[in-house]
Design an enzyme around this catalytic site. Structure first.
Site, PDB file in Angstrom:
ATOM      1  N   HIS A   1       1.843   4.227  -2.979  1.00  0.00           N
ATOM      2  CA  HIS A   1       1.748   5.695  -2.851  1.00  0.00           C
ATOM      3  C   HIS A   1       3.062   6.354  -3.291  1.00  0.00           C
ATOM      4  CE1 HIS A   1      -2.093   5.990  -0.926  1.00  0.00           C
ATOM      5  NE2 HIS A   1      -1.751   5.386   0.197  1.00  0.00           N
TER       6      HIS A   1
ATOM      7  N   HIS B   1       0.837  -1.212   0.000  1.00  0.00           N
ATOM      8  CA  HIS B   1       0.000   0.000   0.000  1.00  0.00           C
ATOM      9  C   HIS B   1       0.873   1.264   0.000  1.00  0.00           C
ATOM     10  CE1 HIS B   1      -3.770   2.114   1.268  1.00  0.00           C
ATOM     11  NE2 HIS B   1      -2.878   2.982   1.709  1.00  0.00           N
ATOM     12  N   GLU B   2       1.810   1.312   0.938  1.00  0.00           N
ATOM     13  CA  GLU B   2       2.647   2.518   1.068  1.00  0.00           C
ATOM     14  C   GLU B   2       3.614   2.641  -0.108  1.00  0.00           C
ATOM     15  OE1 GLU B   2       1.768   4.679   3.111  1.00  0.00           O
ATOM     16  OE2 GLU B   2       0.491   3.438   4.357  1.00  0.00           O
TER      17      GLU B   2
END
Lengths: 264, 335
Positions: B27, B23-24
């Protein structure tokens, strides 16, 4: 090594969490908690938060003394050196700030961009517009700057465009800034642009939205705007106000005028 | 806590850490691709979980049964189109989770035919399939939760794109208050109905493994048998055996059902299959003896009973062993 680091981070966690929470609500316990958190966990981000709180609560000298102490006692950290340099610069100690910039650059990578911020601050303080122009040009080419520095670069470009009487670019840059966040500086720039277009009503609305600026900054930008608009009467009034609010910035504005070929 | 629980917990934690990292990373990588290199400067364009995991967020997994990672710093000034690119960068995290969920779904398809593969790979597939379901569920929940419009969740960054009057930056106080609200919701299990709905929906779309289908039919067979619907029980167990012909329990159970239906030859054939799969279970031989008696083959029945006694060992006599076993089987497996 890794396990030791995580164990230290784990031990520091209660102090750091409590310190951050206290800092958000401006409680006095924040600084001691974060200092303990940094001593235990050795995380530079915690140190920066503690220094930042020291700076806002007790002033630049106290923050500088703490930063220096950490740099001498603990391992070299570019971010801490950069921030400590900024506190020195705020306290008018330019030589110390320059020394800390060199120290920070020698420490290795600076993920936070504090050394870049310090370099920008030193260039702005030098009084030589070429220094500022050079560093702005260099920073403008980069895409890894922290938001605070990017904001400063954009502000500087906005003011430069206004000083060159390039209203179209000044407006575009101000609009770009406002697209991201509310900015009283951008509002003053837009005030000048609207005045240039003869839309005084919209211009006044922008000016009303710029009330949160520190008075010297507000009048400094107004003075730059009046200069761009070729309004000697308004310029003189704004210049006088800058002197009233902050004499040093008044002198700075006079240097700006001299460079533009005008006398005060 | 059993060994299986420890394994499931370890897989859950590892799966959660992997999902948060993806997820990170998404980003940071998207921000970098769109022109913002600040996250890369901070070392966040990396699949190393330790670059992303926050200790507090990791510990929260044990307390709140939910965790979080360090937020990726994004400098909107580096974007050519700040609102649109911030929106895309924000969306990249949940999108990465949905991609991972899709990968898990695909892997579940590949691992569902666990009984068609010989041991030990079949057993491995049988064990991996539910773990993949857990990963799928974690990623769908992460994606859904992150779309809530509360800072610092990604959903809060969608507002500025939808409404021009909202700027894409939030004050620290607003974020802390929102974090407090989220923790309170998780602490009081107030989000459980939402999570349960998601789990039900994911369950509905997730590919079932042969083991799941076998289990369902086997259990339906047991229930039907205890309800006295022997025909249905026979049908359900036949389906279960078609999927998992190496299940000694299903063969033995169907033998009981067929015996109750007076199909003693069928019962004998089924118990023979069970014995072929596990010749060491004395109960199967006892049952075989009973079916043989019903088929009027006393000599074969005696042989089977003797074999059962021999398998029980010298400590247990035939009388002592037979009676309780019969009773126990009556209690647990037959109507």
């Amino acid at each position: 090594m890794f396990l030791i680091r995580w164990a230290r981070t784990l031990l520091a966690l209660p102090f750091v969490t409590a310190g951050r929470l206290a800092g958000t609500f401006k409680l006095p316990a924040a600084v001691p908690l974060l200092k303990i958190g940094y001593a235990v966990g050795d995380n530079y981000e915690v140190a920066l938060q503690a220094l930042s709180l020291l700076f806002t609560t007790y002033g630049p000298q106290v923050a500088h003394a703490q930063g220096r102490a950490w740099l001498e006692r603990r391992r070299c950290g570019a971010a801490i050196a950069g921030f400590t340099g900024l506190t020195a610069l705020t306290a008018e100690d330019v030589d110390e700030a320059r020394a800390l910039l060199d120290l920070g650059r020698g420490c290795g990578e600076d993920p936070t961009g504090m050394t870049d911020l310090l370099a920008m601050g030193l260039a702005a303080r030098s009084g030589d517009p070429r220094d500022v122009s050079n560093i702005i040009h260099a920073l403008q080419q980069r895409n890894d700057l922290p938001p605070m520095l990017s904001r400063m670069v954009l502000s500087e470009r906005m003011e430069n465009a206004l000083a060159r009487r390039d209203f179209a670019e000044a407006r575009a840059l101000a609009m770009r800034m406002l697209d991201i966040e509310e900015s009283p500086s951008a509002r003053v720039i837009l005030w000048a642009c609207e005045r240039k277009e003869g839309r005084s009503l919209t211009a006044d609305e922008h000016l009303a939205a710029a009330v949160n600026l520190p008075p010297w900054h507000y009048w400094y930008l107004r003075a730059e705007g009046e200069f761009a608009l070729d309004n000697p009467q308004g310029l003189e009034e704004a210049r006088r106000k800058v002197y009233e609010e902050n004499e040093k910035m008044g002198q700075h504005f006079d240097r700006f005028l001299a460079l533009q070929g005008q006398t005060a | 806590m059993s060994f299986a629980h420890v394994i499931v917990l370890a897989v859950l934690l590892a799966g959660f850490a992997m999902s948060l990292t993806a997820h990170e990373f998404a980003h940071a990588w998207t921000a970098y691709l769109l022109g913002d290199g600040f996250a890369k400067r901070q070392g966040r364009v990396s699949l190393n979980p330790f670059r992303h995991l926050s200790l507090l967020g990791t510990l929260a997994m044990f307390v709140l049964h939910f965790g979080w990672a360090k937020p990726v710093p994004v400098n909107l000034y580096n974007f050519k189109r700040p609102r649109l690119y911030y929106f895309l960068t924000s969306l990249a995290g949940p999108a990465a989770n949905l991609l991972l969920a899709g990968a898990c779904w695909g892997a579940m398809h590949l691992t569902r035919r666990c009984y068609a593969v010989d041991a030990p790979w079949g057993s491995l597939l049988e064990a991996v399939h539910p773990l993949l379901f857990l990963m799928l569920l974690i990623n769908v929940i992460l994606a859904a939760l992150n779309l809530l419009p509360l800072p610092p969740l990604d959903g809060s960054k969608i507002w500025p794109v939808l409404f021009r009057s909202v700027r894409p930056t939030f004050s620290g106080k607003a974020t802390w208050i929102s974090v407090g609200l989220l923790v309170a919701l998780l602490w009081t299990d107030s989000l459980d109905p939402v999570f349960n709905r998601i789990r039900t929906a994911v369950h509905a779309i997730a590919p079932e493994s042969d083991a799941d289908v076998y289990e369902r039919h086997y259990m339906a067979g047991l229930v039907a048998s205890s309800d006295g619907d022997l025909e249905l029980a026979d049908r359900q167990l036949t389906v279960a055996l078609a999927l998992h012909p190496r299940s000694r329990d299903a063969w033995a159970m169907r033998a009981c059902v067929r015996s109750d239906r007076q199909d003693h030859a069928g019962a004998l054939a089924d118990i023979d299959q069970a014995i072929a799969l596990d010749p060491s279970d004395p109960e199967f031989h006892d049952h075989r003896a009973i079916y043989l008696e019903w088929l009027s083959r006393p000599d074969d029945a005696n042989t089977a009973r003797a074999l059962a006694t021999a398998l029980r060992g010298p400590a247990e006599g035939p009388d002592a062993a037979d009676a309780p076993d019969e009773q126990e089987r009556e209690d647990t497996e037959r109507p």
